[in-house]
Design a protein around this motif. Structure first.
Motif, short mmCIF file in Angstrom:
data_model
loop_
_atom_site.label_atom_id
_atom_site.label_comp_id
_atom_site.label_asym_id
_atom_site.label_seq_id
_atom_site.Cartn_x
_atom_site.Cartn_y
_atom_site.Cartn_z
N MET B 1 0.86 -1.23 0.03
CA MET B 1 0.17 0.21 -0.08
C MET B 1 0.87 1.34 -0.18
SD MET B 1 -3.03 0.94 2.56
CE MET B 1 -3.51 -0.85 2.84
N THR B 2 0.61 2.27 -0.98
CA THR B 2 1.42 3.36 -0.81
C THR B 2 1.04 4.25 0.40
OG1 THR B 2 -0.39 4.54 -2.08
CG2 THR B 2 0.99 3.75 -3.46
N SER B 3 1.90 5.09 0.50
CA SER B 3 1.59 6.22 1.66
C SER B 3 0.20 6.81 1.64
CB SER B 3 2.57 7.08 1.66
OG SER B 3 2.50 8.19 2.56
N ASP B 4 -0.31 7.24 0.31
CA ASP B 4 -1.26 7.66 0.11
C ASP B 4 -2.36 6.86 0.42
OD1 ASP B 4 -0.35 10.29 -0.77
OD2 ASP B 4 -1.21 10.23 -2.76
N GLY B 5 -2.21 5.37 -0.08
CA GLY B 5 -3.21 4.73 0.26
C GLY B 5 -3.60 4.47 1.77
N ALA B 6 -2.36 4.25 2.42
CA ALA B 6 -2.28 4.23 4.05
C ALA B 6 -3.35 5.21 4.40
CB ALA B 6 -0.91 4.24 4.62
N GLN B 8 -5.56 7.18 2.93
CA GLN B 8 -6.88 6.76 2.56
C GLN B 8 -7.53 5.82 3.65
OE1 GLN B 8 -6.88 6.32 -1.37
NE2 GLN B 8 -6.28 8.25 -2.07
N GLU B 9 -6.77 4.92 3.88
CA GLU B 9 -7.32 3.85 4.73
C GLU B 9 -7.67 4.73 6.16
OE1 GLU B 9 -8.23 0.78 4.49
OE2 GLU B 9 -8.47 0.27 6.57
N THR B 13 -11.18 4.82 8.24
CA THR B 13 -11.33 4.19 9.44
C THR B 13 -11.77 5.23 10.42
OG1 THR B 13 -9.53 2.84 9.17
CG2 THR B 13 -10.26 3.21 11.26
N LEU B 14 -11.44 6.55 10.20
CA LEU B 14 -11.82 7.75 11.17
C LEU B 14 -13.22 8.01 10.74
CD1 LEU B 14 -11.03 9.71 13.17
CD2 LEU B 14 -9.94 11.19 11.17
N GLU B 15 -13.48 8.05 9.55
CA GLU B 15 -14.89 8.45 9.02
C GLU B 15 -15.85 7.41 9.76
OE1 GLU B 15 -16.21 11.36 7.90
OE2 GLU B 15 -14.03 11.88 7.64
#
Lengths: 467, 467
Positions: B1-6, B8-9, B13-15
């Motif tokens: 997973m890219t940093s951007d992907g992390a 977004q993950e 999760t936060l949402e």
């Protein structure tokens, strides 16, 4: 009978009466105790019923002593009025006293319950023992003894006993005016003053007046957190402290503009006579644990309290007062402040000057509420006639040393009111001692004051009849 | 997973967690109400049992939320300590709050009973709703939601909740020192501060310190009649008023020698940032019914409370305080006085200077008793690292506008104590509003503060994990 013979007859009669007083000591004390058990605190609404009970008890007592006695309603506490049923002729005296007493707080400092009188160390201990129930009863017991021993009173006697002396009640003056015809007499007798020290009998001829004001200063519209608002938001306690601190200068003089207008020093002769009494500053203040006069520089403690006007804060409150600490910045702070006045000062001018002084020191976003209390001028009793001389003589005989004329720091508004409503001069004779703790916990009245007070009145009434 | 992907993950999760918080609003409010019903007034001994009850309630709550929680005895009120049972790794935060509350007097000014919480006009009304029970529960409810929605917490969490913050208790510091090993963490989180106005999220980086002193001035050995003794006998209320009036000069500066030693003005840049907030004197004082800054001339109301030392009288008492008037000259008068300190001032030097100032103004025949209270230096949190930036960013996202760093007039001694005992810097995040009436009747906490406060903590903990 020659004049000497008449005088000897009077002496024998008086001796008989004085012996009767001495024999009745225990019964006299019992009656005083009954009165002292009634908690007639006039300033506290919850004791209104007790004030009426005290009035009714006195009315009943006087009725049983041969008086037409009645309890008269007023908008406040009732007034007892009584007239001797069997008018014996001679000069007509109107005796004044008050049956109400001061509050008792702080209760924790009393050694015994304030309304359960006891005799301890030669003194009667109770709220009102001295001020004024004990003093009132010296006169009533003298009347009782004179009637019992001699069959009649040496002078014509009327009596008025009020219940609002300690609460600045404003009902007495209208009552006196409304009943002026009924209450007219030749002279008033008032028993609400004291002796000098423990042994010098005295008649008070100078009385200070009183102006009282309660002020409530409001700042924010709620209590604030002193961390969040402190420094920036006005603290009404600071405003109040600044006002109080500003009321007196470094020499102890009151700073209100015009406060001393019309005030004069006592004549040198009077000052000399007072100095001769021997009441030094140390003697005046020592008994209450102090030694340094606090007031106006250049005047003795005695002169400060008898003949100089003053300003005192009688109560102050604001913010958190329970145990612990609360860092609050209060919305309000208040103080009860009183001025003692001397001859020449006008109460309402002093009140107006005070309000202007305060108002000018209230910040623009704060406000002040004034609650007036009392307002009586000083009385300088201009009394140099035969009755005063006769009374001084009679007092001197009872106490075995010459009686003196003195001033008093306390205010007795009735003296001015008797003059104003009835045109009567008042003879102020009392037997309180400086250490009676009136208005304080453990108030007392010496048994000696009570017994020789009764005897003194018997002598004075005889002397007034002969004068 | 890219940093951007992390990232977004994490966002997803936060949402999810934020939605879970919103869905649980009613239950969160119910738990806060349970805590608010416990009258845990720490400064009043009669509420000691209630303080313990609050501690036990919190310990039970945390135990049910997956923490090893315990109620620890101290010489005063107990301290609750809790550690996450399932250490999730990441930075270790120590959350601090207090469960005790201020007294509630004057009770008559409350519209509803202070310990029967209600929601009115969009706010929770109760003593402690804002300070500090509501704020504490924003953190605990965030923890609950994170665990429920994500199965684990984003950072390692320990919690300490004390019961003597409002009573100047001196048991926390020794407790921190004695349990330093157990309580060590990477950063402290404190929720006992506020926002700027109603919408600007803020992190507090400057806190004033506090020195409190109660002084009791004694004059005569009993209460006196102001007529008989007034003017001549010292009135302790006058002595007290003179002292209080003398503590500040005409420019509102504290007059204690050396009081401003070490005190510096805030840098121009900080002053500019504060001016940009738009909190004018009118805006700061208007909500409490005032308009004119009362303190040090030349400083804005905001600067006076955030960055200048001050002196306030929090309580004053003496003489007769009940209805009516009593012309008493009291034996004693007392005041509770506090100083707010800024960086550079040493509490014990200020205390010594105050005592010397007072002592020098006590007349020779009077005396003064000093009762110390509190004594904490100011804290200037030197915080410019990644956690502060991450927290500011998270706050800004929740509230929809940039978060600012501010000062606070209130004292939070724990900040200095966490530094001293554990070497921890503290991040002070809170959601109180200026109109919360903390320490006053009708204290409230906006529902919005409570709900978005919970959401803010969820965001901040995620941000700290990523920082």
């Amino acid at each position: 009978m020659t004049s000497d013979g008449a005088a000897q007859e009077v002496d024998r009669t008086l001796e008989h009466t004085l012996a009767h007083i001495d024999a009745g000591q225990e019964a006299s004390l019992g009656r005083l105790f009954e009165l002292l058990r009634i908690p007639s605190i006039s300033t506290q609404p919850k004791h209104a019923g007790d004030c009426r009970r005290a009035a009714e008890w006195l009315s009943g007592l006087l009725d049983g002593m041969g008086f037409d006695a009645s309890v008269r309603d007023t908008p406040g506490h009732p007034i007892v009025v009584a007239h001797d049923r069997s008018d014996a002729g001679g000069p007509h005296v109107l005796f004044y006293g008050h049956y109400d007493v001061q509050p008792v707080d702080p209760l924790s400092l009393w050694n015994t319950a304030p309304f359960e009188p006891v005799v301890r160390d030669g003194a009667i201990v109770a709220r009102g023992a001295s001020d004024d129930k004990g003093q009132v009863m010296t006169f009533l017991e003298a009347i009782r003894a004179l009637r019992e021993a001699e069959g009649k009173l040496p002078v014509r006697v009327s009596i008025i006993l009020e219940g609002e002396e300690e609460s600045g009640g404003e009902n007495l003056l209208p009552f006196l005016k409304a009943n002026a015809e009924e209450l007219r007499a030749d002279i008033a007798l008032v028993c609400d003053t004291g002796m000098v020290g423990h042994q010098i009998p005295a008649i008070t001829t100078m009385l200070r007046g009183l102006v009282g004001e309660e002020i409530v200063i409001s700042a924010a519209d709620r209590d604030l957190h002193s961390g969040i608002f402190g420094n920036a938001a006005r603290n009404p306690i600071h405003v109040l402290a600044d006002i109080i601190a500003g009321l007196r200068d470094a020499d102890g003089r009151v700073t209100l503009p015009g406060f001393y207008d019309g005030v004069t020093d006592v004549p040198d002769a009077v000052r000399s006579a007072w100095n001769a009494i021997g009441l030094t500053d140390e003697a005046a203040l020592g008994p209450v644990g102090l030694s340094i006069p606090a007031g106006e520089r250049g005047y003795s403690a005695l002169e400060q309290t008898w003949a100089r006007p003053s300003c005192e804060v009688n109560g102050i409150t604001g913010g958190y007062q329970d145990p612990g600490f609360k860092t609050v910045l209060p919305a309000k702070a208040s103080a009860k402040i009183s001025f003692r006045l001397v001859a020449g000062q006008q109460p309402e001018r002093i009140r107006a000057a005070f309000r202007e002084f305060v108002q000018s020191r209230i910040p623009g976003d704060c406000s002040v509420e004034f609650r007036p209390h009392g307002g009586s001028p000083a009385s300088a009793v201009p009394f140099d006639g035969a009755p005063l001389k006769a009374a001084l003589q009679a007092l001197g005989e009872e106490w075995g040393r010459p009686a003196v004329t003195i001033g008093s720091g306390g205010s007795i508004p009735v003296v001015g009111e008797l003059q104003q409503a009835l045109g009567l001069n008042a003879l102020l004779v009392g037997f309180a001692r400086d250490d009676d703790r009136i208005h304080s916990p453990n108030e007392k009245y010496d048994l000696d004051s009570f017994q020789r007070g009764i005897r003194s009145w018997a002598r004075i009434l005889h002397a007034l009849a002969a004068a």
